[in-house]
Design an enzyme around this catalytic site. Structure first.
Site, PDB file in Angstrom:
ATOM      1  CE  LYS A  85      -4.201  -1.799   0.183  1.00 36.73           C
ATOM      2  NZ  LYS A  85      -5.101  -1.653  -0.988  1.00 36.73           N
ATOM      3  CD  GLU A 107      -9.999   4.013   0.587  1.00 40.84           C
ATOM      4  OE1 GLU A 107      -9.933   5.238   0.407  1.00 40.84           O
ATOM      5  OE2 GLU A 107      -9.213   3.200   0.047  1.00 40.84           O
ATOM      6  CB  SER A 382      -0.167  -7.977  -1.224  1.00 39.37           C
ATOM      7  OG  SER A 382      -1.039  -8.794  -0.479  1.00 39.37           O
TER       8      SER A 382
END
Lengths: 403, 264
Positions: A85, A107, A382
């Site tokens: 991210k 968010e 990830s």
């Protein structure tokens, strides 16, 4: 309909009129920034010095032996803040700064994007508010704590299903009210144009590195790349540089929750139909009245009823295939990876690992042991699983794994 | 002629300003909604916006979100609301009715079928807050050729240079949002609301209505010389809620508002 904003029939800008000028401004600023060498250099410098890139493409030998085929893990879990991210957050926050915005909002589902946004905001001295569904805030309490330590304000959203979908609604509402001085950092490859394009651009570093790394190590491209898909940001980043390589299979793994047939899942492409949510047209889980259905997944990061528009397009055109694995399969894969490789993956990423194991089995069955052993796949790992330890403990206790 | 157009014509001739109210359909049930619509007509309300409940109403504040949620739990859906409108038309209700809904509801129904159903049931207009001008092609094509159902254009305080484009071909009336963000922000109008309304009024060929955050006729005093009418949503819903959705309370509120709005 402006084709530039669409991927086939998907994408678009389904937002209130009050955001249309904001999106235009954003698009112009983004297009200008990515053509500006100074901006790109700055972005790359932060990725190197702050995020800790490049991340290894790790040959998982014991997992490979277990599966009878070569499996490489793209270690996005080793990034600062523990997931992919941050790649996107650094890009968007540099853009926000360039646009003169002082405040950012975000968010978050699992909290990984929220933590990344809070981190970026701290790094650049910006005010940050993160919207998080009440239920997610409970199951990811550790990440709430991290965001608050980083100086962000966490707003617990109590509406609808109290998860990512509702946090996103609330972020959009706030953005529509405050767009004049606030930048909305969307964490997944979703939302109105230009967000899906922007997130892909900032996440494509994953496949750019992986492609070069595998060519160095193997002298050839992988046969397949795999990634989990919630909104689809790590997947689009993992696919980006391979989309043009037609011999590389692209496999996205959605969350089947308790099983597609149970109705309790988050597999928008397996069971959804095209619809409009969060500013985009894409596959969407909905009921017979067109209301958005609650998604279910043990992993908060995949617990989303929609999917990024480019994935919808890649699915329809057949360039990528999308499969799904259940909560149980993901948790089993998670434990397998812990024990075989000493890596605790995020539950999200464990979905991709689970399908890698199934896919390897299929390869052995279809091609025979010898041929399968020569195949290479890359799985995008990830994120890391530290944030999930409580969920994992509860799950294992319920299943009696630890006995 | 479309019922909205007809009503706007009458208002213009009488030199009166319009009152438009909003209510979420089906609270507490669709029979109550019918009673309230009849009451609105009796009270001289000019248009009613009927909210079709949706699971993810991103343009709405907490009051209308909650209303939407309750209506869905009560089993309200667009098919039932179409039936309700058709029944009211059958008994002779001439009050212009506009659906306020989110685009997914239309898509899920099928855009073509939805447009046809609006004509058949007697729905005079559509307000779709998550369908900006650039995405309207699909539905506009389906509504074309019939003057029965208009797609109402929304304008925002930051629309700026987009205003002429938005207003070109606007039908019925134009809905000017008074503030940024969501419904129900208690008269907290945008700082440039007057200049923006003036700009819209200069360009618009259809009446200019202002909505978002309006509670009483007093709230629109500062802009009464510019606008052609006011839209009351959240506050109207709060009044209904407070009075157990009694039709008389709706009637009284509308009468008073309409009178105060046109007292000069």
């Amino acid at each position: 309909m402006n084709q530039n904003e669409y991927y086939g029939a998907y994408g678009g800008q389904y937002v209130p009129e009050s955001l249309m000028n904001t999106l235009k401004e954003l698009e112009e600023a983004f297009e200008e920034a990515i053509r500006d060498e100074t901006f790109i250099r700055q972005y790359q410098e932060y990725l190197r010095q702050y995020v800790g890139r490049e991340t290894p493409l790790y040959f998982a030998e014991r997992l490979s032996n277990f599966c009878g085929t070569k499996i490489y893990l793209k270690r996005e879990d080793l990034n600062h803040t523990g997931a992919h991210k941050i790649n996107n957050v650094i890009g968007q926050i540099l853009l926000a700064r360039r646009m003169g915005k002082k405040k950012v909002i975000a968010e978050t589902g699992a909290g990984q994007h929220g933590v990344a946004a809070a981190t970026g905001a701290a790094l650049f001295g910006m005010e940050c508010t993160v919207y998080m569904g009440e239920e997610d805030a409970v199951r990811q309490a550790l990440n709430v704590m991290r965001m608050e330590m980083l100086g962000a304000k966490v707003v617990r959203v109590r509406s609808g299903s109290n998860t990512l979908k509702d946090a996103t609604n609330e972020a959009i509402r706030t953005w529509a009210k405050t767009a004049e001085d606030t930048f909305y950092i969307i964490g997944s490859a979703v939302g109105p144009h230009p967000y899906p394009r922007m997130v892909k651009e900032f996440q494509s570093v994953i496949s750019r590195e992986a492609k070069r790394q595998i060519l160095e190590m193997e002298g050839r491209l992988p046969d397949a790349v795999l990634a989990c898909v919630g909104g689809g940001s790590n997947a689009i980043g993992m696919f980006a540089d391979f989309i043009g390589e037609s011999r590389v299979r692209l496999i996205g793994v959605e969350a089947a929750g308790k099983g597609i047939a149970s109705g309790e899942h988050a597999a928008a492409m397996a069971a959804g139909e095209p619809g409009v949510l969060h500013g985009m047209r894409s596959y969407l889980l909905q009921d017979e009245d067109g209301n958005v259905k609650l998604a279910h997944s043990i992993s908060a990061g995949l617990d989303y009823p929609g999917v990024g528009p480019e994935h919808a397009y890649l699915r329809d055109t057949g360039r990528a295939e999308y499969v799904s694995v259940t909560d149980t399969e993901a948790m089993e894969a998670l434990m397998t990876l812990c024990k075989l490789e000493g890596i605790i993956p995020a539950i999200e990423s464990a979905h991709a690992v689970a399908y890698a194991i199934q896919y390897a089995k299929k390869l052995r069955e279809e091609l025979g042991e010898k041929e399968a052993a020569d195949r290479r796949m890359i799985v995008c790992l990830s994120g890391r699983g530290d944030k999930d330890v409580n969920t994992i403990a509860d799950y294992l206790a319920g299943k009696g794994y630890l006995n | 002629m479309n019922r909205i157009e007809e009503r706007m014509q009458k208002l213009k001739e009488a030199g009166e300003k319009a009152l438009i109210t909003y209510l979420t359909a089906g609270l507490p049930d669709l029979e109550a909604t019918k009673d309230i619509l009849r009451a609105c007509e009796r009270a001289g309300c000019d248009v009613v916006e009927l909210g079709i409940p949706f699971s993810d109403p991103v343009a709405d504040g907490p009051v209308l979100q909650e209303a939407s949620c309750r209506a869905i739990r009560g089993g309200v859906n667009v098919k039932k609301v179409f039936r309700t409108v058709a029944e009211l038309r059958g008994e002779g209700l001439e009050l212009p009715i506009v659906f306020m809904l989110y685009y997914n509801t239309v898509l899920h129904y099928g855009v073509e079928a939805f447009a046809a159903k609006c004509r058949e049931a007697g729905v005079d207009g559509l307000i779709i807050p998550d369908l900006p001008y650039e995405e309207q092609g699909e539905i506009s094509r389906c509504l074309e050729g019939s003057e029965r159902t208009f797609l109402i254009q929304l304008v925002s305080p930051v629309s700026g240079e987009r205003i002429p484009m938005l207003l070109k071909g606007a039908k019925g009336f134009v809905y000017c949002v008074s503030s940024m963000g969501v419904t129900g922000q208690d008269a907290d109008f945008h700082r440039e609301v007057l200049s923006y309304l003036t700009r819209v009024k200069e360009v618009s060929e259809v009446p200019v209505m202002m909505g978002f955050g309006i509670r009483t006729a007093k709230d629109v005093r500062p802009m009464e010389h510019i606008i052609d009418g006011a839209i009351v949503g959240t506050y109207f819903m709060k009044q209904l809620e407070k009075n157990d959705y009694r039709a008389e309370a709706a009637e009284e509120y509308c009468r008073k508002f309409k009178k105060e709005l046109n007292c000069n």
